[in-house]
Design an enzyme around this catalytic site. Structure first.
Site, PDB file in Angstrom:
ATOM      1  N   TYR A 260      -3.596  -0.986   0.448  1.00  0.00           N
ATOM      2  CA  TYR A 260      -4.164  -0.754   1.778  1.00  0.00           C
ATOM      3  C   TYR A 260      -5.419   0.120   1.720  1.00  0.00           C
ATOM      4  O   TYR A 260      -6.264   0.052   2.598  1.00  0.00           O
ATOM      5  CB  TYR A 260      -3.143  -0.035   2.677  1.00  0.00           C
ATOM      6  CG  TYR A 260      -2.091  -0.917   3.314  1.00  0.00           C
ATOM      7  CD1 TYR A 260      -1.848  -2.218   2.865  1.00  0.00           C
ATOM      8  CD2 TYR A 260      -1.321  -0.438   4.369  1.00  0.00           C
ATOM      9  CE1 TYR A 260      -0.867  -2.998   3.457  1.00  0.00           C
ATOM     10  CE2 TYR A 260      -0.339  -1.213   4.968  1.00  0.00           C
ATOM     11  CZ  TYR A 260      -0.111  -2.491   4.505  1.00  0.00           C
ATOM     12  OH  TYR A 260       0.860  -3.260   5.094  1.00  0.00           O
ATOM     13  N   GLY A 261      -5.488   0.971   0.706  1.00  0.00           N
ATOM     14  CA  GLY A 261      -6.520   2.007   0.651  1.00  0.00           C
ATOM     15  C   GLY A 261      -7.950   1.519   0.589  1.00  0.00           C
ATOM     16  O   GLY A 261      -8.884   2.287   0.807  1.00  0.00           O
TER      17      GLY A 261
ATOM     18  N   CYS B 152       3.590   5.761   3.873  1.00  0.00           N
ATOM     19  CA  CYS B 152       2.313   5.329   3.299  1.00  0.00           C
ATOM     20  C   CYS B 152       1.235   6.235   3.882  1.00  0.00           C
ATOM     21  O   CYS B 152       1.065   6.274   5.101  1.00  0.00           O
ATOM     22  CB  CYS B 152       2.053   3.868   3.666  1.00  0.00           C
ATOM     23  SG  CYS B 152       0.429   3.254   3.198  1.00  0.00           S
ATOM     24  N   ASN B 153       0.553   6.984   3.014  1.00  0.00           N
ATOM     25  CA  ASN B 153      -0.478   7.903   3.503  1.00  0.00           C
ATOM     26  C   ASN B 153      -1.601   7.173   4.227  1.00  0.00           C
ATOM     27  O   ASN B 153      -2.097   7.631   5.260  1.00  0.00           O
ATOM     28  CB  ASN B 153      -1.063   8.707   2.334  1.00  0.00           C
ATOM     29  CG  ASN B 153      -0.063   9.664   1.737  1.00  0.00           C
ATOM     30  OD1 ASN B 153       0.766   9.261   0.929  1.00  0.00           O
ATOM     31  ND2 ASN B 153      -0.120  10.913   2.117  1.00  0.00           N
ATOM     32  N   THR B 154      -2.002   6.021   3.689  1.00  0.00           N
ATOM     33  CA  THR B 154      -3.111   5.266   4.281  1.00  0.00           C
ATOM     34  C   THR B 154      -2.739   4.764   5.673  1.00  0.00           C
ATOM     35  O   THR B 154      -3.509   4.906   6.626  1.00  0.00           O
ATOM     36  CB  THR B 154      -3.511   4.091   3.368  1.00  0.00           C
ATOM     37  OG1 THR B 154      -3.846   4.602   2.074  1.00  0.00           O
ATOM     38  CG2 THR B 154      -4.695   3.330   3.922  1.00  0.00           C
TER      39      THR B 154
ATOM     40  N   CYS C 103      -0.768  10.045  -2.079  1.00  0.00           N
ATOM     41  CA  CYS C 103      -0.371   8.641  -1.898  1.00  0.00           C
ATOM     42  C   CYS C 103       1.048   8.528  -2.412  1.00  0.00           C
ATOM     43  O   CYS C 103       1.365   9.058  -3.483  1.00  0.00           O
ATOM     44  CB  CYS C 103      -1.309   7.721  -2.678  1.00  0.00           C
ATOM     45  SG  CYS C 103      -0.752   5.999  -2.758  1.00  0.00           S
ATOM     46  N   THR C 104       1.913   7.850  -1.678  1.00  0.00           N
ATOM     47  CA  THR C 104       3.337   7.814  -2.048  1.00  0.00           C
ATOM     48  C   THR C 104       3.602   7.031  -3.331  1.00  0.00           C
ATOM     49  O   THR C 104       4.676   7.157  -3.915  1.00  0.00           O
ATOM     50  CB  THR C 104       4.194   7.244  -0.896  1.00  0.00           C
ATOM     51  OG1 THR C 104       3.686   5.958  -0.512  1.00  0.00           O
ATOM     52  CG2 THR C 104       4.176   8.177   0.306  1.00  0.00           C
ATOM     53  N   HIS C 105       2.634   6.234  -3.785  1.00  0.00           N
ATOM     54  CA  HIS C 105       2.791   5.550  -5.078  1.00  0.00           C
ATOM     55  C   HIS C 105       2.732   6.542  -6.251  1.00  0.00           C
ATOM     56  O   HIS C 105       3.379   6.343  -7.281  1.00  0.00           O
ATOM     57  CB  HIS C 105       1.678   4.515  -5.283  1.00  0.00           C
ATOM     58  CG  HIS C 105       1.884   3.213  -4.586  1.00  0.00           C
ATOM     59  ND1 HIS C 105       1.697   3.056  -3.234  1.00  0.00           N
ATOM     60  CD2 HIS C 105       2.236   1.978  -5.063  1.00  0.00           C
ATOM     61  CE1 HIS C 105       1.931   1.793  -2.897  1.00  0.00           C
ATOM     62  NE2 HIS C 105       2.258   1.123  -3.987  1.00  0.00           N
TER      63      HIS C 105
END
Length: 258
Positions: free
Chosen positions: A44-45, A75-77, A186-188
């Site tokens: 998404y970023g 999701c931060n984005t 970012c959660t990843h």
């Protein structure tokens, strides 16, 4: 079904939000969880704000169809681009977002920069800018956009030479004594923490917002009297827009990882 027994819905652009859901499971093991990963549209970023908003609303709708009692936009984005709009549309359900753990980072009181690793969109959005305004005057905060990192993790690459080289390139401008704290925005990214420690010193704290988000989720459920009271381990359901069994297997592997 008793409202308390209904599942909690988690959503992310891919497998990243599993890092947050893992924290929630540790905190509330008796809850039921549904996870929707939108790997088909990841990352998404690097998309436009409008694209991310559309995808976020689609994901929220699909979770509401599953009769969830709360939604975590893990999701931060998506949080940066859409959380306020989502909350204003769905007022009758707790909706929790995630932000870079900047407040927590400042509590470490270490010399050096606070380095925030995140997607380009998270770093550009107004939510992040307001965090910078709040803490930027008193702390040396460095934004480190890591556009390609999500793709490594979406392909199950959590270690190895290629990933290490990518991280070395990102950190080449910073000596270890320049770095006070690293914030994973970012959660990843928590899934590559061990590899990151091959690039920076092990005594540098690496932090993320997963636990804080899970604690906020529990607080909101308690506030609404929605905590599951059953004394047994809850269920975990994983859905991925990619449609492949491989993504489900990767998701299960990431949940089970320590």
């Amino acid at each position: 079904m008793d409202k308390k027994n209904r599942p909690i819905g988690f959503f992310d652009s891919g497998v990243g939000g599993l890092s947050v859901m893992k924290e929630a499971i540790r905190l509330m093991p008796n809850e039921n969880y549904i996870y929707f990963g939108d790997s088909k549209n990841a990352p998404y970023g690097i998309k436009t704000v409008e694209e991310v908003r559309t995808l976020t609303f689609n994901a929220v709708e699909s979770l509401l169809e599953k009769n969830v009692k709360a939604i975590v936009v893990a999701c931060n984005t998506a949080t940066s681009a859409a959380i306020d709009l989502v909350r204003s549309k769905y007022k009758n359900i707790p909706i929790i977002g995630i932000e870079p753990a900047l407040k927590l980072a400042t509590k470490y009181n270490r010399k050096g920069n606070i380095i925030i690793m995140a997607t380009p969109m998270t770093l550009k959005e107004k939510k992040f800018k307001s965090l910078m305004e709040k803490y930027g005057e008193n702390y040396d905060i460095v934004s480190l956009p890591c556009a390609k990192l999500v793709e490594f993790i979406e392909h199950g690459i959590l270690s190895g030479e290629e990933l290490e080289e990518y991280l070395k390139e990102k950190f080449k401008s910073y000596k270890n004594n320049d770095i006070g704290v690293v914030v994973l925005g970012c959660t990843h990214y928590p899934f590559i923490k061990e590899t990151l420690y091959k690039v920076i010193d092990k005594d540098i704290p690496i932090i993320d917002g997963g636990l804080g988000t899970s604690q906020e989720l529990r607080r909101r459920l308690e506030e609404k009297n929605l905590l599951n009271t059953e004394d047994k381990k809850g269920s975990i359901t994983i859905i991925n827009s990619n449609g492949s069994e491989k993504m489900i297997e990767l998701s299960k592997k990431l949940i089970e990882s320590s």
